[in-house]
Enzyme design. Structure first.
Site, PDB file in Angstrom:
ATOM      1  N   HIS A   1       0.630  -0.967  -0.186  1.00 10.67           N
ATOM      2  CA  HIS A   1      -0.359   0.170  -0.293  1.00 10.67           C
ATOM      3  C   HIS A   1       1.427   0.975   0.315  1.00 10.67           C
ATOM      4  O   HIS A   1       1.739   1.289   0.493  1.00 10.67           O
ATOM      5  CB  HIS A   1      -0.948   0.110   0.975  1.00 10.67           C
ATOM      6  CG  HIS A   1      -1.736  -0.835   1.154  1.00 10.67           C
ATOM      7  ND1 HIS A   1      -2.564  -0.736   2.064  1.00 10.67           N
ATOM      8  CD2 HIS A   1      -2.181  -2.036   1.064  1.00 10.67           C
ATOM      9  CE1 HIS A   1      -4.430  -2.066   1.756  1.00 10.67           C
ATOM     10  NE2 HIS A   1      -3.202  -2.396   1.358  1.00 10.67           N
TER      11      HIS A   1
ATOM     12  N   CYS B   1      -2.251  -0.764   7.108  1.00 15.58           N
ATOM     13  CA  CYS B   1      -1.282   0.459   7.746  1.00 15.58           C
ATOM     14  C   CYS B   1      -1.564   1.471   8.798  1.00 15.58           C
ATOM     15  O   CYS B   1      -0.625   1.638   9.074  1.00 15.58           O
ATOM     16  CB  CYS B   1      -1.994   1.576   6.598  1.00 15.58           C
ATOM     17  SG  CYS B   1      -1.400   1.104   4.933  1.00 15.58           S
TER      18      CYS B   1
ATOM     19  N   GLU C   1       0.428   3.834   2.082  1.00 15.51           N
ATOM     20  CA  GLU C   1       1.186   4.027   2.907  1.00 15.51           C
ATOM     21  C   GLU C   1       2.619   3.189   3.356  1.00 15.51           C
ATOM     22  O   GLU C   1       3.878   3.721   4.690  1.00 15.51           O
ATOM     23  CB  GLU C   1       0.457   4.088   4.013  1.00 15.51           C
ATOM     24  CG  GLU C   1      -1.117   4.777   4.094  1.00 15.51           C
ATOM     25  CD  GLU C   1      -1.582   3.919   3.639  1.00 15.51           C
ATOM     26  OE1 GLU C   1      -3.514   3.879   3.832  1.00 15.51           O
ATOM     27  OE2 GLU C   1      -1.694   3.715   2.705  1.00 15.51           O
TER      28      GLU C   1
ATOM     29  N   CYS D   1      -6.142   1.958   6.465  1.00 13.11           N
ATOM     30  CA  CYS D   1      -6.276   0.758   6.783  1.00 13.11           C
ATOM     31  C   CYS D   1      -5.969  -0.305   7.741  1.00 13.11           C
ATOM     32  O   CYS D   1      -4.286   1.003   8.791  1.00 13.11           O
ATOM     33  CB  CYS D   1      -6.514  -0.458   5.209  1.00 13.11           C
ATOM     34  SG  CYS D   1      -4.426  -1.236   5.533  1.00 13.11           S
TER      35      CYS D   1
END
Length: 152
Positions: free
Chosen positions: A56, A89, A58, A86
């Site tokens: 992701h 993260c 992040e 999420c």
């Protein structure tokens, strides 16, 4: 420059990262990590192209910033991300000791900064990260809506 203006300036850079993700066929999410007023890392979603569920925006930004800082902890930093983080993260953000998260669009399916879960609100966690959502939310949300509309 006022904090709101700075937030918008750095969120614009996260949006540019999200646009790069869309061009690569990835869900358009971008992130930028800022420390002492300087961008030290930025990335966009790459789970599809990298065959990595943890890739992701992040996570990639945190990894890059940790290498730049030569420290797995990133105190005094702010993470700008176009979509609400999420659970994965959010956990990494807490472990990295990021001071502040600023996100654009809320994620009503997997958001863990207040929409579905609120990982950051637990006072039992030994580090508290401030969270501010809704910065440039329309622009961030439009990128996602356009991306998924093309896929349907």
């Amino acid at each position: 420059m006022k904090q709101n203006e700075l937030d918008q300036q750095f969120m614009q850079q996260a949006i540019e990262q999200a646009q790069l993700a869309a061009l690569a066929g990835e869900v358009p999410v971008g992130a930028v990590l800022v420390k002492d007023g300087q961008v030290i890392a930025k990335a966009f979603n790459k789970p599809i192209t990298s065959h990595d569920p943890s890739a992701h925006a992040e996570m990639l930004t945190l990894r890059q910033a940790a290498q730049v800082e030569q420290n797995y902890r990133l105190p005094g930093s702010t993470l700008y991300v176009t979509l609400e983080p999420c659970a994965m993260c959010s956990g990494a953000i807490l472990h990295a000791r990021v001071d502040r998260v600023v996100f654009g669009a809320t994620d009503l399916k997997t958001g863990a900064a207040g929409s579905v879960l609120d990982v950051f609100s637990s006072k039992q966690i030994n580090h508290q990260t401030r969270v501010e959502g809704g910065i440039m939310s329309e622009e961030c949300g439009q990128l996602l809506r356009s991306f998924f509309k093309e896929r349907r």
